[in-house]
Design a protein around this motif. Sequence first.
Motif, PDB file in Angstrom:
ATOM      1  N   MET A   1       0.843  -1.196   0.000  1.00  0.00           N
ATOM      2  CA  MET A   1       0.000   0.000   0.000  1.00  0.00           C
ATOM      3  C   MET A   1       0.879   1.247   0.000  1.00  0.00           C
ATOM      4  N   GLN A   2       0.496   2.211  -0.825  1.00  0.00           N
ATOM      5  CA  GLN A   2       1.246   3.470  -0.893  1.00  0.00           C
ATOM      6  C   GLN A   2       0.305   4.632  -0.559  1.00  0.00           C
ATOM      7  N   ILE A   3       0.800   5.530   0.291  1.00  0.00           N
ATOM      8  CA  ILE A   3      -0.010   6.682   0.687  1.00  0.00           C
ATOM      9  C   ILE A   3       0.718   7.958   0.279  1.00  0.00           C
ATOM     10  N   ASP A   4       0.009   8.868  -0.349  1.00  0.00           N
ATOM     11  CA  ASP A   4       0.599  10.158  -0.708  1.00  0.00           C
ATOM     12  C   ASP A   4      -0.332  11.278  -0.274  1.00  0.00           C
ATOM     13  N   ARG A   5       0.276  12.428  -0.018  1.00  0.00           N
ATOM     14  CA  ARG A   5      -0.529  13.579   0.419  1.00  0.00           C
ATOM     15  C   ARG A   5      -0.055  14.826  -0.303  1.00  0.00           C
ATOM     16  N   PHE A   6      -0.982  15.620  -0.774  1.00  0.00           N
ATOM     17  CA  PHE A   6      -0.637  16.905  -1.387  1.00  0.00           C
ATOM     18  C   PHE A   6      -1.829  17.846  -1.258  1.00  0.00           C
ATOM     19  N   ILE A   7      -1.613  19.110  -1.624  1.00  0.00           N
ATOM     20  CA  ILE A   7      -2.673  20.098  -1.475  1.00  0.00           C
ATOM     21  C   ILE A   7      -3.085  20.618  -2.835  1.00  0.00           C
ATOM     22  N   GLU A   8      -4.383  20.650  -3.070  1.00  0.00           N
ATOM     23  CA  GLU A   8      -4.924  21.174  -4.321  1.00  0.00           C
ATOM     24  C   GLU A   8      -6.140  22.012  -3.959  1.00  0.00           C
ATOM     25  N   GLN A   9      -6.178  23.243  -4.441  1.00  0.00           N
ATOM     26  CA  GLN A   9      -7.275  24.174  -4.148  1.00  0.00           C
ATOM     27  C   GLN A   9      -7.558  24.241  -2.636  1.00  0.00           C
ATOM     28  N   ASP A  10      -6.466  24.335  -1.851  1.00  0.00           N
ATOM     29  CA  ASP A  10      -6.561  24.448  -0.387  1.00  0.00           C
ATOM     30  C   ASP A  10      -7.153  23.207   0.292  1.00  0.00           C
ATOM     31  N   VAL A  11      -7.299  22.122  -0.462  1.00  0.00           N
ATOM     32  CA  VAL A  11      -7.799  20.874   0.128  1.00  0.00           C
ATOM     33  C   VAL A  11      -6.630  19.901   0.275  1.00  0.00           C
ATOM     34  N   ILE A  12      -6.550  19.258   1.441  1.00  0.00           N
ATOM     35  CA  ILE A  12      -5.503  18.261   1.650  1.00  0.00           C
ATOM     36  C   ILE A  12      -5.985  16.935   1.080  1.00  0.00           C
ATOM     37  N   ILE A  13      -5.310  16.500   0.027  1.00  0.00           N
ATOM     38  CA  ILE A  13      -5.737  15.279  -0.651  1.00  0.00           C
ATOM     39  C   ILE A  13      -4.795  14.139  -0.273  1.00  0.00           C
ATOM     40  N   THR A  14      -5.367  13.063   0.233  1.00  0.00           N
ATOM     41  CA  THR A  14      -4.594  11.863   0.548  1.00  0.00           C
ATOM     42  C   THR A  14      -5.007  10.771  -0.433  1.00  0.00           C
ATOM     43  N   THR A  15      -4.048  10.232  -1.165  1.00  0.00           N
ATOM     44  CA  THR A  15      -4.343   9.128  -2.078  1.00  0.00           C
ATOM     45  C   THR A  15      -3.792   7.836  -1.491  1.00  0.00           C
ATOM     46  N   VAL A  16      -4.541   6.767  -1.671  1.00  0.00           N
ATOM     47  CA  VAL A  16      -4.123   5.459  -1.171  1.00  0.00           C
ATOM     48  C   VAL A  16      -4.143   4.492  -2.348  1.00  0.00           C
TER      49      VAL A  16
END
Lengths: 110, 148
Positions: A1-16
Motif C-alpha cells: 500500500m502506498q499513501i501520498d498527500r498533497f494540497i490542491e485548491q486548499d484541500v488536503i488530498i490523501t491518495t491510497v
Amino acid sequence: MQIDRFIEQDVIITTVKGRLDSSSSHKLDDFLAEIPAGNNAILLDFAELTYISSAGLRVVLKATKLARSHGVALAICSLVPQVHEVFDVSGFTTLIPIHPDRGAALASFA
Amino acid sequence: MIIREIDLRLPNQLSQMEKLVAALEFFTETCAIPPKPAYRLTLAVDEFVNNAVDYGYGDGRPGEIGVHVRHLGDALELTLTDDGDPFDPFNAPPPDLTGSLEERRIGGLGVHLVRTMADSFAYKREDGRNVVSLRLALGEAPASSAPA
C-alpha cells in the motif's frame, strides 16, 4: 500500500494505492491521526484503492470522527465499484460524503 | 487441467494472509471469476481468518485454519474451518448501522459485510472445529439489503 498527500485548491488530498486491510490499515491510521494545521478540508482519493476490509473501514471512520470533532470537512472520492459496494453495505455512504471523482469532491468544498 | 477447487491449511497467524490472498487471486484468475464475486471471496476469507486468529485462540496456542473454495457452475462455495474456541459468528449481534457518526460502533462489521454479500451462510461445530460455509453467486447477487 502506498499513501501520498498533497494540497490542491486548499484541500488536503490523501491518495491510497493498493490494499487497505488488517495488515496495512495501521499505516493509514498513523497517517491520518493528526489534523494538519490550518483546518483545510480533507479529501481521501481512493481511485487506486483496489481493496478495503472492515479493518480499513474502521480507519476511515476514525479519521472522519476526528475531522468532525475539529470542525474540518472530510470527503471521499473515486471509489472503484467493488470498494463502493463495501461502503454501501457498511452504511458508510450515509455518513460520509462520497463523490464520483476528484473534481466533484473539490467543487463540494468550494 | 482445469482447477475447480483449492484446499489450504495454514497456521493461525496473520502473517499467512499475504500468501493466502495471493493463492485466492491465482484461483479466481484461473477460473475467470468476475471481479465482484472475486472481491467478495477475498473479503470473506480475510474477515473470517482475521476473526479466528484474533479471537479464537485466547490462550495463544498454535492452531490450524482451513480454507476450501470450490467453483461450481454459477457459484463459489467457501468453507472456512478453525480449531479455535467455539464461536458462531452469525449468532453475534449485528453492528449498529443506523446511528449517527458519533454514536456508531462497528464491532461485527466484517461479519455483517460478508453475510450481506453471500447468498447463503451456515455455521456448525464439528469434530472440535468451527465450520463456516458460504455460497457466493457469480451472477448479479444480493448485497441489495442496504441499511436504512
